[in-house]
Structures are given as C-alpha cells and as structure tokens.
Design an enzyme around this catalytic site. Sequence first.
Site, PDB file in Angstrom:
ATOM      1  N   LEU A 130      44.743  27.768  39.787  1.00 44.23           N
ATOM      2  CA  LEU A 130      43.412  28.341  39.617  1.00 44.23           C
ATOM      3  C   LEU A 130      43.569  29.850  39.623  1.00 44.23           C
ATOM      4  CD1 LEU A 130      41.150  26.187  42.008  1.00 44.23           C
ATOM      5  CD2 LEU A 130      41.243  26.092  39.516  1.00 44.23           C
ATOM      6  N   ASP A 131      42.868  30.528  38.718  1.00 45.67           N
ATOM      7  CA  ASP A 131      43.028  31.983  38.673  1.00 45.67           C
ATOM      8  C   ASP A 131      42.428  32.618  39.927  1.00 45.67           C
ATOM      9  OD1 ASP A 131      40.149  32.572  38.107  1.00 45.67           O
ATOM     10  OD2 ASP A 131      40.612  31.462  36.275  1.00 45.67           O
ATOM     11  N   VAL A 132      42.673  33.905  40.080  1.00 49.42           N
ATOM     12  CA  VAL A 132      42.319  34.603  41.316  1.00 49.42           C
ATOM     13  C   VAL A 132      40.822  34.525  41.594  1.00 49.42           C
ATOM     14  CG1 VAL A 132      42.375  36.829  42.500  1.00 49.42           C
ATOM     15  CG2 VAL A 132      44.271  36.159  41.033  1.00 49.42           C
ATOM     16  N   THR A 182      38.626  32.232  40.595  1.00 48.54           N
ATOM     17  CA  THR A 182      38.065  30.877  40.655  1.00 48.54           C
ATOM     18  C   THR A 182      38.241  30.302  42.060  1.00 48.54           C
ATOM     19  OG1 THR A 182      38.610  30.531  38.327  1.00 48.54           O
ATOM     20  CG2 THR A 182      38.119  28.577  39.638  1.00 48.54           C
TER      21      THR A 182
END
Length: 390
Positions: free
Chosen positions: A255-257, A259
């Site tokens: 998961l990106d930073v 999210t």
Amino acid sequence: MATFTSFPLPHLPSILAKPTPLFCRRLSLICFSSKTLIPDLSPLSSSFSTIALLNPWNSQGTHGKVAVKAASSVAFRHSTADAKAKPKPKKEKREIERSTVYTGKNVREGVAKSAPPKYSKAARRFYNEHIKAKSDEPDDGPQRLNKVLAAAGVASRRSSDELIFQGKVTVNGTVCTSPQTKVDISKDSIYVNGNRLPKRLPHKLYFAVNKPKGYICSCGEEPKSIISLFDEYLKGWHRKHQGIPKPRLYTVGRLDVATTGLIIVTNDGDFAQRLSHPSSQIPKEYIATINGVVNRRHLIAISEGTLIDGIKCVPDFVELLPTQGDASRPRLKIVVHEGRNHEVRELVKNAGLELSSLKRVRINRFRLPSDLGLGKFIQLKDSDMKLLEG
C-alpha cells in the site's frame, strides 16, 4: 407409663422345661398393657427356688426344634464383633468410557477411572511452547538452502542468495555456493558467517494490520515501516520461544504511503506469493473519499477502466456510497482484482476526480475489523485464513 405383661413365676420352670413355639414368640415380644406391673410380695413355697432374670435367645436345638437360651451363642458374638471391626467396602467409582471420532466411526480410546491430573500454569505453558508447538510443526523435509535461510530470519531470499554466492554459508563443514542445494535443517549443520543456524524454524505467522498514513511497506529498519509496528511483539520472542529464531516478517503486497487500511503481514513466503500475485484474481475493496461532487458520468468513466503501464485495468465494481452523518464528502466503493501499482488512484484520476483519502477495507472475503485501531494488528485464526484464501 409403660407397662409390661408377665407370666406367673410359679409356672415358669415347667414352661422352660418344655417350651412351646407360642411361648417363645411371646417371650421375645415387648408389649404394653393398661395394667401396672406390681411385684408379688407373698412368700414363696419352699418347693420353688429363686429364678434369675433371663435374657432369652431363640436357637435351633439338636433335633431341629426351637430352644430358648439365657445368652447368645459364642459363634454369634464372634461374628458380631468381626462385623463391627471390618471396615465397610468403598463403592467403586463408575467407569466412564470415552470415545473418539475418526472418519465418522466411534473408537473406544480407553477407560478413565479417575479425573486427569491438574498441572500448574507454568507446566502447561512449558508444554504448549516446547512440546505441543514442536509436534504441531509440519515436517517439510529437505528444502532449498536460500529458502531455509529466509525462513530462519537471516535475510530475504535474494540477500540469502548473495550470502551463498559469497561463500559465507557452510553446510556440514563444506562451503556451499548453490542456493538450490537441498538441506534438512533438523539434520544438517548450517553456519552463516560463523554463526550456527538453529535446528528449528519459527512457525508460520499471519497478521492483519490497520496501516496508518505515512507508513511504508518495507522489510528494512526504517522507523516508519509496517514491520516496526511489531517491535514490541518481537522483543519478547526469545523469552516465549526459546531455541527458535525470530521470524522475518514482511507484508503481502503493498500500500502506498498515503493509503490506509488492511494489509497482511506474514513470514510465509508461499502464502504471500499466492495472495499477492495478479494471477490469483483475489478481489480487494477500497473506500475512496472524493473532493467535490461525483456525478453519474464519473462512475461510468471509472467503470470503463484506464491504461496502467500499457495494460487496460477495469474495476470489478463501482458504487457511490450514501453520506455518513456530518460527512460532506462523497465516498466511492471500488473493487479491483489485479492489484497493480496505484490502480485505484489512477482510476479516480482518469475519471477527472480529486482523491482526498483512500482506505482498503477488504481482501477476498476477509474484512478489516471495525474495532481495530490505526497501527494495531491481530493474529489471524484458521477461519480468517479460509476467508483470505477462499
């Protein structure tokens, strides 16, 4: 006052000489009468002698007739004394049969004559951690050397390959330079940089984490990585699991930073590969909060998909959720199965919408628990694993 009926004394010697059954029965009974027993004080004839007080006992004579004696027999007194001295036999506990079900058939396992012994809390904990846990571990047999090093927490599988190529790993006293070498950790002696590898590997662990914003999905020692949330859990590992190395945890997928939401952490590489690979077609549900107004054309644009790295990505489901209380921003439920990098963000951006926040709430049939706070995690049960993989 109790009164008694008695026979006249002058006739008693003649009766005792030849007792009749009727006399014996009357002599053994105590009855009550309205007349009071008054002693006869008249002088006795010289032909009668004084008769002592009798305690009559009925017994069988030599010819089978009933006889009356002044005292009980010696054998009767001995048997009475033995009966009083002999302790009463304890009632035997009822035996309880236990049955165990195997493939639908009841098999008699044994007979329990007493309750199982109660062990102390320390003894039960030692059994669960050292004996039961070892018996529950599956025997995988020989495995690839790089896989064993990664499972033992030495390094990632790629970094383990580098250690092997550099000649820093020995197996049974011989330097091994092939990562594909099959080894049995319970039988082979494996050393890495001069340190011996334990004979037991950590058991498989599976966690569900509610990822906070600003944390990255990295296995390194970054202060804001997902794995840093497990520092307290791993700190007491050696105290609870003696002789077992710390597990090397990593995230399943990314998961990106920015999210937040559900992400799985494990030390099972095969499970992580099955769950995160695009070919698994596992659906993932996201809640996207939008800045601005969402129209029907926006929903149509998202449902038509977009190109990501030259590949057309189409979501499985798109829905505008009803507003919640005082929340003024619209929310979209978007379900995808490919899991490509920034897929949901690209779908929203391609539709001409501005994304405010993004949260993942479901993977396959497992949903993020509503009471799990940000930065917290729970260990998954067998039922949760079935929802993830089913």
